[in-house]
Motif scaffolding. Structure first.
Motif: not given
Length: 432
Positions: A345-364
């Motif tokens: 893994l070099r990097s991972v980017t998760v969304p901060t906004g989307a329909p119905g999105l409660v939360t999102a996070a990298p795991m590594a």
């Protein structure tokens, strides 16, 4: 430090992203009740400082060290409750609760949960629907067991979590490799059940999990999660959906079956996470875990039902019957994102906004090697959680949110042959 206040002892905090939602309400309830909250943890505290009155650091993965540290705390504090939600530590924590005379699963109950062979034996003896099974330590015995039970079979470590080392074997040609994989995973377990494999009959049907509270032997279901797994031969969990109005919560046969299972295992007080296959012959309990569910399932349950799992855990740990009545009805789901192949893994980017999105996070973290089975497990780089009015809506929203995740990684070559199995970092508390 000596105090006259009662103390609630927590063994292992877990990762912030996975467990802070539990710790925060437990801390609030402890302070309101005039109790000190003490953490026995394997690493120095960071985010935990906000919630605990004291943190004691020790090697929790050594049973003797853990027990000595816990007894030291009990020697200078009035421990009135003990809780643990970290699978590798559940057995030691449950035995300590019994030793201290505070509410817990019971010594018999925690052994029945942690030892999958004992679970099978106890439930079979109680007349509950169970698969044929046999504990094995050598491939020759595994072959004989599979022939006796009948293919297809599943091979699994005697005491692990998160479907690590669980392998499907269609026929004899796949048995030896499946046994090797399951045995390698079992050897990581530091407890008394290491280096052994269970061969059991495969039970087809949808798989669900039920988190439930137990108060003085009374089983109280909290919420049902529908599980989504990877394709055979492995059983990696890729997502879960919790419907606050799931009809299975009102299924008397299912709930009665679970209540009888908990009674057969001798579980007294605590929260359990039961995994069940819905087969043509009725519900079949795959395992009963002596802890809250992982994979943020209790967080989904809170969104979907309004039940606060941290407060339920506080109640059962302090000998109170919890209020398990739902206060809302919604549907929440989680999707874990995996790479298509082994990668660095070099990097991972998760969304901060989307329909119905409660939360999102990298795991590594960048630099993490993500390996898919059988070279590794839980190669998750991120997750997304969404809410909607129904299951189809959650599925659509999870798909849309997962599509917004951006992964930058480089391919990895195959693992070194016969390399020792390494516990996935996501199962350990690596917060610094």
């Amino acid at each position: 430090m000596t105090t006259t206040n009662g103390t609630l002892l927590v063994v292992g905090s877990g990762l912030k992203v996975y467990r802070e939602y539990l710790v925060a309400p437990i801390s609030r309830r402890a302070r309101a009740a005039g109790l000190d909250l003490v953490l026995l943890n394997n690493l120095n505290p960071s985010w935990q400082r906000e919630y605990f009155d004291e943190v004691v650091v020790a090697n929790l993965f050594d049973s003797e060290t853990l027990a000595a540290a816990a007894r030291g705390i009990a020697g200078r504090r009035n421990v009135v409750g003990l809780m643990c939600w970290d699978e590798p530590l559940v057995l030691d924590a449950g035995l300590l609760a019994a030793e201290f005379g505070v509410p817990g699963l019971s010594a018999r109950g925690v052994r029945g949960c942690r030892d999958k062979e004992l679970t099978r034996a106890e439930l079979t003896a109680a007349g509950l629907h169970q698969p044929g099974f046999e504990l094995t330590t050598a491939v020759e015995r595994a072959r004989a067991a599979a022939e006796r039970i009948g293919y297809p079979v599943v091979l699994k470590p005697r005491a692990m979590g998160a479907s690590i080392g669980v392998v499907f074997a269609t026929d004899a040609s796949e048995l030896d490799e499946a046994f090797r994989i399951a045995l390698a995973a079992s050897e990581v377990d530091p407890g008394p059940y290491r280096a052994s494999v269970i061969v059991e009959e495969y039970a087809p049907g949808p798989e669900i999990s039920i988190d439930g509270a137990v108060h003085k032997g009374e089983y109280l279901p909290l919420f049902v999660a529908r599980k989504y797994s990877s394709d055979h031969p492995y059983f990696e969990e890729v997502g879960h959906i919790v419907d606050g109005a799931d009809p299975l919560l009102a299924d008397r046969d299912l709930i009665g079956h679970l209540a009888r299972a908990h009674q057969a295992l001798g579980i007294e007080d605590g929260i359990t996470h039961s995994e069940v296959r819905l087969t043509e012959r009725g519900p079949l309990i795959i395992e009963v875990n002596g802890r809250l569910g992982g994979d943020l399932i209790p967080f989904l349950g809170r969104i979907a039902t309004g039940i606060e799992p941290g407060e339920v855990l506080f109640d059962v740990a302090t000998g109170q019957r919890p209020d398990t009545a739902p206060s809302r009805r919604s549907v929440a789901g989680i999707r874990f994102n995996y790479p298509e192949s082994d990668c660095l893994l070099r990097s991972v980017t998760v969304p901060t906004g989307a329909p119905g999105l409660v939360t999102a996070a990298p795991m590594a973290e960048p630099g993490t090697a993500l390996r898919l089975p059988p070279g590794g497990y839980l190669a998750r780089h991120s997750f997304v959680i969404c809410e909607a009015d129904d299951t189809r809506g959650v599925q659509d929203r999870l798909t849309a949110a997962a599509a917004l995740v951006r992964l930058d990684a480089e391919p990895l070559g195959p693992p070194v042959p016969d390399a020792p199995f390494a516990m996935p970092a996501g199962l350990l508390d690596v917060d610094e």
